[in-house]
Design an enzyme around this catalytic site. Sequence first.
Site, PDB file in Angstrom:
ATOM      1  N   ARG A  12      -7.681 -10.687  12.263  1.00 46.46           N
ATOM      2  CA  ARG A  12      -8.481 -11.471  11.428  1.00 46.46           C
ATOM      3  C   ARG A  12      -7.999 -12.872  11.705  1.00 46.46           C
ATOM      4  NH1 ARG A  12      -6.397 -15.011   8.711  1.00 46.46           N
ATOM      5  NH2 ARG A  12      -4.663 -13.626   7.899  1.00 46.46           N
ATOM      6  N   THR A  69      -0.003 -28.198  13.061  1.00 51.64           N
ATOM      7  CA  THR A  69       1.471 -27.982  12.958  1.00 51.64           C
ATOM      8  C   THR A  69       2.288 -28.400  14.098  1.00 51.64           C
ATOM      9  OG1 THR A  69       1.319 -26.248  11.361  1.00 51.64           O
ATOM     10  CG2 THR A  69       3.398 -26.315  12.460  1.00 51.64           C
ATOM     11  N   TRP A  74       3.252 -23.007  16.999  1.00 53.00           N
ATOM     12  CA  TRP A  74       2.518 -21.941  16.225  1.00 53.00           C
ATOM     13  C   TRP A  74       1.192 -21.884  16.227  1.00 53.00           C
ATOM     14  CZ3 TRP A  74       6.641 -19.150  16.462  1.00 53.00           C
ATOM     15  CH2 TRP A  74       8.063 -19.662  16.349  1.00 53.00           C
ATOM     16  N   THR A  96      -2.364 -20.483  16.957  1.00 49.46           N
ATOM     17  CA  THR A  96      -3.109 -19.057  17.399  1.00 49.46           C
ATOM     18  C   THR A  96      -4.213 -19.476  18.323  1.00 49.46           C
ATOM     19  OG1 THR A  96      -2.521 -18.055  14.990  1.00 49.46           O
ATOM     20  CG2 THR A  96      -4.563 -17.320  16.384  1.00 49.46           C
ATOM     21  N   GLY A 100       9.153   7.086   3.485  1.00 50.89           N
ATOM     22  CA  GLY A 100      10.527   7.266   3.937  1.00 50.89           C
ATOM     23  C   GLY A 100      10.629   6.904   5.609  1.00 50.89           C
ATOM     24  N   GLU A 157      -0.961 -21.435   7.133  1.00 57.26           N
ATOM     25  CA  GLU A 157      -1.906 -22.177   6.128  1.00 57.26           C
ATOM     26  C   GLU A 157      -1.512 -22.313   4.696  1.00 57.26           C
ATOM     27  OE1 GLU A 157      -4.217 -22.523   7.994  1.00 57.26           O
ATOM     28  OE2 GLU A 157      -4.435 -20.694   9.109  1.00 57.26           O
TER      29      GLU A 157
END
Length: 389
Positions: free
Chosen positions: A95, A137, A167, A169, A344, A368
């Site tokens: 995504r 950023t 950072w 993407t 578990g 974001e």
Amino acid sequence: MAPTSPLGLFAVDDLIQDEDRAMRDTVRRFVDDRIRPEIADWYEAARIPARELAKELGSLGLLGMHLEGYGCAGTSATAYGLACLELEAGDSGVRSLVSVQGSLAMYAIYANGSEEQKQEWLPRMAAGDAIGCFGLTEPDFGSDPGGMRTRARRDGSDWVLNGTKMWITNGSIADVAIVWAQTDDGIRGFVVPTDAPGFSAPEIKRKMSLRASVTAELVLADVRLPESAMLPGAKGLSGPLSCLSEARFGIVFGALGAARDCLESTIAYAAERQIYGRSLSAYQATQLKLADMTLELGKGMLLALHLGRLKDSGALRSEQVSLGKLNNVREAIAIARECRTILGAAGITLEYPMMRHANNLESVLTYEGTSEVHQLIIGQALTGERAFR
């Protein structure tokens, strides 16, 4: 009594138009056929065939799908949100690939670019033939982008960019970077071909979250660009912040996809797992957990669909997007963690999606806009007082 799916309890399909539902179902089939069989291996190996996937996603019309013209599909905002939900049910990294391409890089050019910039980049990006990234950023400036140190200075008719972004993407595989920089005229955006001399994008390694996603640093060392590289329609922080609002809208839906995948996988596991001679799903403690998680997932979905309708009508405000991003990511990560407890020890393996989704959502919770940033955006809307500084 036949079991009901979590969102089936809310009759969610009755709230979605046929065209939007058809797009959602197309993306769901793609995720089932292409992403699910591979994602655990991609995550474990910290790699993803991003260029190959970009072309496949482009052929489905998912890149910049809510934009009009230039090869974009021109779908509703709600359809885009539902596509993000299905993609993130596969993995947040997938995504993110679509969000950064369409809602950050493409949207920046679409909303603020010249006609020449749009014609040059948007059709190729919509097809997945060119990949974009979004450089806002910096190492020391995340929640406070206005303090960025990256600078663009005039040199004759050219611009010369120097600085570092962090950072990012898609950074190390991108063909074009949208880079925001300080100028003598305030913050401006630039369309930077990544083959420009002085541009480099070393990939960030050793991540524990978003492992099936490419993350990089952008380094600009005397990158020289023509005057036409500037985005003419963006001046000040309003330019990048409007792009962030687009990406946040996708996250409002996307995070619910991760939560739904965890919850559905947990229900299926509990039905098969035998303990003390009964299925795990037959115990009150299990059903109490499942009921509470379903309630939060459903409330988040109703909120997302409402925000989608507002966006489609042109009435959505940025602080309303913050409501959705804050609530839905916060609830999604809580659902992923609670689902892990039902499984578990099995829940910590890549045989099941809970720990992978939970780790990914740690990043989604932060990027974001952190939860605290969105709380303050909402607080400002409620009080009229700005509390960021």
